[in-house]
Design a protein around this motif. Sequence first.
Motif, short mmCIF file in Angstrom:
data_model
loop_
_atom_site.label_atom_id
_atom_site.label_comp_id
_atom_site.label_asym_id
_atom_site.label_seq_id
_atom_site.Cartn_x
_atom_site.Cartn_y
_atom_site.Cartn_z
N ASP A 405 8.43 0.18 0.63
CA ASP A 405 7.85 -1.16 0.69
C ASP A 405 8.93 -2.21 0.92
OD1 ASP A 405 5.17 -0.44 0.28
OD2 ASP A 405 5.45 -0.36 -1.90
N LEU A 406 10.05 -2.07 0.23
CA LEU A 406 11.14 -3.05 0.36
C LEU A 406 11.72 -3.04 1.77
CD1 LEU A 406 13.01 -2.51 -3.03
CD2 LEU A 406 11.77 -4.57 -2.32
N GLU A 407 11.84 -1.84 2.34
CA GLU A 407 12.37 -1.73 3.70
C GLU A 407 11.45 -2.42 4.71
OE1 GLU A 407 13.69 1.73 6.94
OE2 GLU A 407 12.93 2.29 4.94
N GLU A 408 10.14 -2.15 4.59
CA GLU A 408 9.18 -2.75 5.51
C GLU A 408 9.08 -4.26 5.30
OE1 GLU A 408 5.51 -0.67 5.04
OE2 GLU A 408 6.35 1.27 5.67
N ALA A 409 9.14 -4.69 4.03
CA ALA A 409 9.05 -6.12 3.73
C ALA A 409 10.27 -6.86 4.26
CB ALA A 409 8.92 -6.33 2.23
N THR A 410 11.44 -6.25 4.16
CA THR A 410 12.67 -6.88 4.66
C THR A 410 12.60 -7.04 6.17
OG1 THR A 410 13.94 -5.89 2.85
CG2 THR A 410 15.17 -6.72 4.74
N LYS A 411 12.11 -6.00 6.86
CA LYS A 411 11.99 -6.07 8.31
C LYS A 411 10.99 -7.14 8.74
CE LYS A 411 13.12 -1.21 9.28
NZ LYS A 411 12.60 0.08 9.79
N VAL A 471 -16.72 -4.81 -15.79
CA VAL A 471 -15.88 -4.42 -14.66
C VAL A 471 -15.04 -5.62 -14.24
CG1 VAL A 471 -15.80 -3.61 -12.28
CG2 VAL A 471 -17.49 -2.67 -13.86
N LEU A 472 -13.72 -5.43 -14.19
CA LEU A 472 -12.79 -6.49 -13.81
C LEU A 472 -12.30 -6.24 -12.39
CD1 LEU A 472 -10.51 -6.36 -16.99
CD2 LEU A 472 -12.64 -7.64 -16.72
N LEU A 473 -12.10 -7.31 -11.65
CA LEU A 473 -11.44 -7.24 -10.35
C LEU A 473 -10.15 -8.05 -10.46
CD1 LEU A 473 -11.11 -6.77 -7.30
CD2 LEU A 473 -12.58 -8.76 -6.92
N VAL A 474 -9.02 -7.39 -10.34
CA VAL A 474 -7.72 -8.07 -10.41
C VAL A 474 -7.09 -8.02 -9.03
CG1 VAL A 474 -5.43 -8.10 -11.45
CG2 VAL A 474 -7.43 -7.52 -12.84
N ILE A 475 -6.84 -9.20 -8.48
CA ILE A 475 -6.22 -9.34 -7.15
C ILE A 475 -4.80 -9.84 -7.36
CG2 ILE A 475 -6.39 -10.46 -4.91
CD1 ILE A 475 -9.41 -10.86 -5.56
N PHE A 476 -3.82 -9.09 -6.89
CA PHE A 476 -2.45 -9.49 -7.15
C PHE A 476 -1.60 -9.34 -5.90
CE2 PHE A 476 -2.96 -5.04 -8.10
CZ PHE A 476 -1.79 -4.41 -7.70
N GLU A 477 -0.52 -10.12 -5.84
CA GLU A 477 0.39 -10.12 -4.71
C GLU A 477 1.77 -9.58 -5.14
OE1 GLU A 477 -0.94 -13.97 -2.07
OE2 GLU A 477 0.29 -14.33 -3.84
N SER A 478 2.37 -8.86 -4.25
CA SER A 478 3.80 -8.47 -4.35
C SER A 478 4.16 -7.61 -5.56
CB SER A 478 4.69 -9.72 -4.36
OG SER A 478 4.59 -10.38 -3.13
N LYS A 503 -0.69 -5.81 0.79
CA LYS A 503 -0.26 -4.73 1.68
C LYS A 503 1.25 -4.51 1.62
CE LYS A 503 0.01 -7.78 5.73
NZ LYS A 503 -0.50 -8.01 7.11
N GLU A 504 2.00 -5.56 1.18
CA GLU A 504 3.45 -5.41 1.11
C GLU A 504 3.88 -4.42 0.04
OE1 GLU A 504 2.08 -8.52 -1.67
OE2 GLU A 504 1.79 -8.17 0.48
N ALA A 505 2.97 -4.11 -0.91
CA ALA A 505 3.30 -3.16 -1.98
C ALA A 505 2.44 -1.89 -1.90
CB ALA A 505 3.13 -3.82 -3.35
N ALA A 506 1.97 -1.57 -0.71
CA ALA A 506 1.01 -0.47 -0.54
C ALA A 506 1.54 0.86 -1.06
CB ALA A 506 0.60 -0.35 0.93
N HIS A 507 2.77 1.21 -0.71
CA HIS A 507 3.32 2.50 -1.13
C HIS A 507 3.53 2.55 -2.65
CE1 HIS A 507 3.95 3.71 3.02
NE2 HIS A 507 4.59 2.58 3.25
N SER A 508 4.05 1.48 -3.21
CA SER A 508 4.29 1.43 -4.65
C SER A 508 2.97 1.50 -5.42
CB SER A 508 5.03 0.13 -5.02
OG SER A 508 6.22 0.01 -4.30
#
Length: 785
Positions: A405-411, A471-478, A503-508
Motif C-alpha cells: 500500500d505504501l509503495e502504491e500510495a507513494t507512486k 449493525v454499524l457501518l464505519v467508513i474510514f480513510e488511510s 482504496k489506498e489501504a486495500a492490501h492492509s
Amino acid sequence: MLQLCSSVIRKVNGRRFYTVIGLDRSTAFRSKILEGLNVDKRNLASAERKQRTFTDRSQLKYARRLVVKLGSAVITREDGNGLALGRLASIVEQVAECHHEGRECIMVTSGAVAFGRQKLTQELLMSLSMRETLSPSDHTREDAGSILDPRAAAAVGQSELMSMYDAMFSQYNVKIAQVLVTKPDFYNEETRKNLFCTLSELISLNIVPIVNTNDAVSPPMYIHDDTVVPGTGKKGIGIKDNDSLSALLAAEIQSDLLIMMSDVDGIYNKPPWEDGARMMHTYTSKERDQVQFGQKSKVGTGGMDSKVNAATWAMARGVSVVICNGMQEKAIKTIINGRKVGTFFTDSVTTSAAASSVDVLAENARSGSRVLQRLSPSERASAIHSLADLLVSKQEEILEANAKDLEEATKSGLAKPLLSRLSLSPSKLKTLSVGLKQIADSSYENVGKVLRKTKLAENLVLQQVTVPIGVLLVIFESRPDSLPQVAALAMASANGLLLKGGKEAAHSNKALMGLVKESLKGVGADDAISLVSTREEISDLLSMEKHIDLIIPRGSSDLVRNIQKQSQHIPVLGHAEGICHVYLDKDADPAKALKIVRDAKCDYPAACNAMETLLIHEDHLSNDLFNDICNMLKKEGVKIHAGPKLASQLTFGPPPARSMKFEYGALECCIEVVKDMDDAIDHIHKFGSSHTDVIVTENDSSAKHFLRSVDSACVFHNVSSRFADGFRFGLGAEVGISTARIHARGPVGVEGLLTTKWILEGTDHTAAEFNEGKRNWLHETLPVN
C-alpha cells in the motif's frame, strides 16, 4: 439498422459535439470522442462497445443517448384528478439538465387520456349540473367519467399535455417536438423508416422528441412477438403499452440507456405488499422464474410483467435498462450518477452478484450480531484476545501487505500526512494489541448490564438493560489500524459491523480483515464483521437504512461532512472538524504553557485533537511568554497566523489567518489575543467545533469556571489536547470521536455503541386492573446488582 439521416456539429455549454445519427453505435461514439466529448479515455472500451449493455451501474454516466419513459402512475396524481405537476416539473428539469450536458434525450410519455378525461369530465359535469337543474337525475361524477370515450379524451389531452411540456421545457431553453405513433408506423416499412428518420433529424437539431401513442385514432397497439418487422428480418416486440413502445424505440435508435419510471421502487421477487418480498437491485434474464408478478397498474395499461418483458427485450438488443420509482426525488440524475436506485437490468452474472453482495453482508452482520449477543462475556472477550495476539504473531504478513500500500500510495503522490496515517510498524501493532486487550478486559460488564431496576407493583419488576445498536457501518480513510480497533469494539458490544476502507489501504485492510475473521470463527460468528470491498459507492451504502443502524465516518472533515450530508435516514456519529483551542490564562505557568502548547501542536499535527488555535491573555503580550511561545513554535517548524485582534496590536507580525474557524491539520496554527477568560470562552463557542479545548492556569477558580462553561466534548485543565483519545482514556480504542450532543460524546468506546431495552416480568398483570383499583402501583427503586 437505422439509415444515416443527418449529421451536424452543435454546441452545448460551449463544447463542440458531433452528433452522428443512425451510425453504428461504436462509430458514433468514436466520432464524438474524436470531436472532444469529455469521456475518460480509460473507459474507451466501454464507450466503443457494439450492441452491448453496460455491465455496471458506474458506467451509466457514459450513457449519451437516453430514453425516459413516464408511466401513467408517474404523470397523474394519486387521487386521479389531473397531472402531478410538481413531480412532472422535477422530471422535466432533470431531462433538461441531461440535454444541456450533451446527452441525446427522448421521452415516451403517458397521460394524454388522463389529462383529457379530467378536462372533459369537468365540462360534462357542468353540463350535467345544468340538466340536473332543469330535470333532476341520478348522474354522478363517476357516471360522467365512465361515459367518456378514451379516444376523445386522448384527442383533447394530447394538445393539453404538449402545451404543458412546452411551457416547462421552455424555462430551460429546450425545444421539444411531439411525435404521435400508431401500429402501422411500425408495421409498414415506409412509415417506420420515416418515423425513425424524423426522430434522428429532431435529435440532430438539438430538439427533445416526446413520443406518445396516438390513442385518438387507434386502439391499443399490438404486434405479435413473432411478427417480423418488414425490411429488418428481426422479430418485433408486442406493443401493448408505453413500456413496450419505449423498449422498441430505445432499441431502434440504439439508445444507451432506457429509464422506465413507474410507481414502484423497482422489481421485487413477489408483490411488494406480500411477506418475504425482496427488492431486486439487479435483474438478469436467468432470474425471471424467481419473480411472482402481481396485478397490473391501477392507472396505466402495463403491469410489472409488461415492464420486465420490455426491459429484457431491450437489454437483449444492447440497451441498458433501469426500472425505478418516478416519484423519487432526482431519480434520473441519481441513476446516471451510478447510485443504486431502482432495478438495473444486466446479463452480467458477476455484476449481479457484486451488486447484491453488500445486502448479503449486511444481513449476515445482523444475524452475526445476534450470535455475538447470545455469547457469554468471556466468549466475546476470548475472540478479542485472539485478534490481539494475531496482530503480533502475524505481523510479518500485515507489514508485507502494508508495504504494498505504501509503495502504491507513494507512486500516486499521496500527501505525507496521509502516508503517515497509512503506515504500520511493529510498535504500532504492539500498541494496537495492548489496546485490544484493554477492550477485552473491560467488555465483561457491557452487554446486558442492568442500568435501572424498578418494582412497579407486587410481582411486577421492570429492568432497563444495555443491548447492541445492531449493525454499524464505519467508513474510514488511510488508517488501517482503525480496522482491528473498530472490529474489537464491535465484538465487545455485540454489534454487527460493515467496514468500508479507502482504496489506498486495500492490501492492509484485506490482511487485517483475515485476522478478524479468524478470531470470530472460534466463537461461530465469523459473518458478524465484513469488509466492503466491492465497487459499491458510499452513497449506496448510505441508503441502506433497512440494514444499517448507525454510520461512523473516520477521516477528513470533507469525508465526514459529505457522509452527514448524504445520509438522510441513518444517524451519523462523528465530528466534521477538530478545531481545538489552548487558552493561556493570565495565571498560566510559563513552563507548563510551553510544554503543553508544543505537545498539542507538534506531537501529531494531522490528528483531529491537535491544537489549531492558541488563545493568549492580553497580559502576556507585555511579558516574555508571548515571545517564548512564538520562538518555540518557529523552532518546531510551525507556521504561525495572526488572529484579527493580535494583528491589530502588532506592527510587524505573522500573516493574518484566513479564518478563525479553520482546521490546519499540519504544522500551522493561529494565535489570537483575548482580554480575559470569558472572552476566550466566547471565542471558543463562536469558532470552535466542540471537540477539545484546554485552559492552562494555576488559578483553580478560573479552571473550574472554564471547565464548567466551555460546551465541548472534551474540556481539559493543564494537559495537552492530545489526550482526547480512546486509548489514552482507558477505553482500549475508539470507534471515533463524537461532537454531537447525544449519549455518546467525545471518544466513543464500547459504551457508546450500546442502546437499551426494557424488560418487564410479572405473573398475570393487566393494565385494566390498575385502572379499576384491583392492583396498586409501588414504583419502588431496586438495587441493580
